[in-house]
Design an enzyme around this catalytic site. Structure first.
Site, PDB file in Angstrom:
ATOM      1  CB  SER A   6      -8.169   3.333   3.017  1.00  0.00           C
ATOM      2  OG  SER A   6      -7.273   2.774   3.975  1.00  0.00           O
TER       3      SER A   6
ATOM      4  CE  LYS B 258      -3.857   1.932   2.761  1.00  0.00           C
ATOM      5  NZ  LYS B 258      -4.636   1.751   4.024  1.00  0.00           N
TER       6      LYS B 258
ATOM      7  CB  SER C   8      -8.166   0.362   5.807  1.00  0.00           C
ATOM      8  OG  SER C   8      -9.008   1.472   5.749  1.00  0.00           O
TER       9      SER C   8
HETATM   10  N1  GLN Z   1     -13.001   3.386   6.616  1.00  0.00           N
HETATM   11  C1  GLN Z   1     -12.394   3.870   7.816  1.00  0.00           C
HETATM   12  C2  GLN Z   1     -12.097   5.333   7.659  1.00  0.00           C
HETATM   13  O1  GLN Z   1     -12.452   5.880   6.686  1.00  0.00           O
HETATM   14  C3  GLN Z   1     -11.168   3.088   8.127  1.00  0.00           C
HETATM   15  C4  GLN Z   1      -9.992   3.523   7.377  1.00  0.00           C
HETATM   16  C5  GLN Z   1      -8.771   2.749   7.715  1.00  0.00           C
HETATM   17  O2  GLN Z   1      -8.825   1.702   8.366  1.00  0.00           O
HETATM   18  N2  GLN Z   1      -7.639   3.284   7.294  1.00  0.00           N
HETATM   19  O3  GLN Z   1     -11.533   5.940   8.500  1.00  0.00           O
END
Ligand code: GLN
Length: 485
Positions: A155, A80, A179
């Site tokens: 994400s 990532k 994420s």
């Molecule tokens: N979807 C969650 C957010 O928008 C988690 C994001 C993540 O785990 N980086 O914060």
């Protein structure tokens, strides 16, 4: 024999070590696969062809010289784009980091490469890991390999899609509120969020420092165990990394499926897609068949998890992102009239709408006058959620839920309604608030879209998650199915 790109990380390693195939051949096959499917999937922001081939040849040379075979010898991995690799761009899916070459390499990446892994490229993500669909990337939209009209989740959507699309058997992402687990579920692959502190965050660009955790994606739980064994463990460069010894996760896989599986039925009553719920119930029966016993648990504060998470996470993000001011790092506004405008114009151009929204929200909840009402209260509820899990995980070994209340959604379906997007995290954020480890594994399909089973365990008990995940996968073959691309 199945094509090399269909093999798991463990199978690839075995073949490379047995010299049945060279690491270079493995790299070439995956790079060719990547070129063939990337136009459809768009999982990568940067492909590191030369670096992967060079590493592969180094692995081959070392094996030819009879050196001991490292644990990920010749295994391709996608990273990532929030993890630094010295001298290469790290964008975090944001324009504000355009042109920023980090002067160091993340410990997790350094450990992977030292273990013989071949980094194929950096993957797409929601800007600064904020989002649940990867639609917040400033660069492109990654498609779900099972249905190209749908999101891969987020994400870490690029990493999940890369593994689902068979361009890499292994990928890494980060999980601040789901994420890793949520995109894994939406893309039909497995993902592990280790306990907070299990993996060093050195070289990980911070979103919410008390929640962020690095972890692997793979198709089999066996591969997750292999990857986790490489990256977990104390790092003097991250004082929050735990010094607890790292068990042999692979050895734990053989220990079978005996466990008490706690299900918070009360919390699952509403709002879960019917198909996802049906697959979840079936997954529980499979776990029972493998030796599990399902019990009911109560996690009374979970309905407050989303609100709590979006206060804590935005507060920490507003503080972490204050460093992007146009003075250091990538983008800088041209010819600003004064210093204030340098900051303002750089941020206005460099950050997308979701990041701006969170900085504003986070600054608000931390401001004097509102701090007690929001931030402090959220911290207290966070403690209650952690205690809920402590109590529940005395009565059971793992808590099971669907990973996501909904399957992969269409592009644009939730993008204009941040609250709807936030609600997609309902089952994943509690683990980050509590600091406990979580696993998502594919548990079948509903209307052609993957469903995910989530298991959560006590702090530092990744072994139980992996053991039960492996017991589940021994009984099923959802993880072996490939999308048609
Ligand atoms: N979807 C969650 C957010 O928008 C988690 C994001 C993540 O785990 N980086 O914060």
């Amino acid at each position: 024999m199945s094509a090399l790109h269909e093999l798991s990380a463990s199978e690839i390693r075995r073949k490379v070590v047995a010299r049945e195939v060279s690491a270079e051949e493995v790299a070439r096959v995956h790079l060719a696969r990547l070129k063939a499917v990337e136009p459809k999937v768009d999982a990568y922001l940067l492909v590191l062809e030369d670096r992967a081939l060079e590493r592969a040849r180094a692995v081959d040379r070392a094996l030819a010289q009879g050196r001991p075979a490292p644990p990920l010898a010749g295994v391709p991995v996608a990273i990532k784009d929030v993890l630094d690799i010295e001298g290469l761009p790290t964008t975090c899916g944001s324009r504000i980091l355009e042109g920023y070459p980090p002067p160091f390499t993340a410990t997790a990446v350094a450990r992977l490469e030292a273990a013989g892994a071949l980094v194929l490229g950096k993957t797409n993500m929601d800007e600064f890991a904020m989002g649940s669909s990867t639609e917040n990337s400033a660069y492109k939209k990654t498609k779900n390999p099972w249905d190209l009209t749908r999101v891969p989740g987020g994400s870490s959507g690029g990493s999940a899609a890369a593994v689902a699309a068979r361009t890499a058997p292994l990928a890494f992402g980060t999980d601040t509120g789901g994420s890793i687990r949520q995109p894994a579920a939406l893309c039909g692959v497995a993902g592990l969020k280790p306990t907070y502190g299990r993996v060093s965050r050195y070289g990980l660009v911070a979103f919410a420092s008390s929640l962020d955790q690095i972890g692997p994606f793979a198709r089999s739980v066996e591969d997750l165990a292999l990857a986790a064994s490489v990256v977990c463990g104390h790092d003097p460069l991250d004082s929050t990394s735990s010094s607890l010894p790292v068990p042999d996760f692979t050895a734990a896989l053989a220990e079978g499926g005996r466990a008490r599986i706690g299900v918070p039925w009360g919390f699952l009553k509403e709002g879960v897609d019917e198909g996802q719920m049906a697959r979840f119930r079936e997954a529980l029966s499979v776990l029972e068949k493998a030796g599990g016993r399902v019990v009911e648990v109560d996690l009374p504060h979970l309905p407050h998890a989303i609100a709590t998470y979006y206060i804590v996470a935005t507060a920490e993000a507003s503080s972490n992102l204050a460093r992007y001011d146009g003075v250091r790092y990538g983008l800088r506004a041209k010819d600003p009239a004064d210093l204030g405008r340098l900051y303002g114009e750089t941020r206005d151009r460099g950050f997308g709408p979701e990041v701006k929204r969170r900085i504003i929200l986070g600054t608000f909840v931390l401001s004097s006058g509102y701090y007690d009402a929001y931030y402090l209260r959220a911290q207290k509820v966070r403690t209650l959620i952690r205690r809920d899990f402590e109590r529940a995980l005395e009565a059971c070994d793992v808590v099971a839920t669907p990973t996501s209340p909904v399957p992969a959604f269409r592009f644009g379906e939730k993008a204009d309604d941040p609250l709807q997007m936030y609600l997609a995290d309902i089952f994943t954020v509690p683990a980050n608030l509590a600091g406990i480890p979580g696993l998502s594994i594919p548990c079948g399909f509903a209307a052609g879209l993957p469903a995910g089973l989530q298991l959560l365990a006590k702090p530092f008990d990744e072994e139980t998650l992996l053991r039960l995940g492996a017991a589940y996968q021994a009984e099923t073959d959802h993880h072996r199915q490939s999308p048609k691309l």
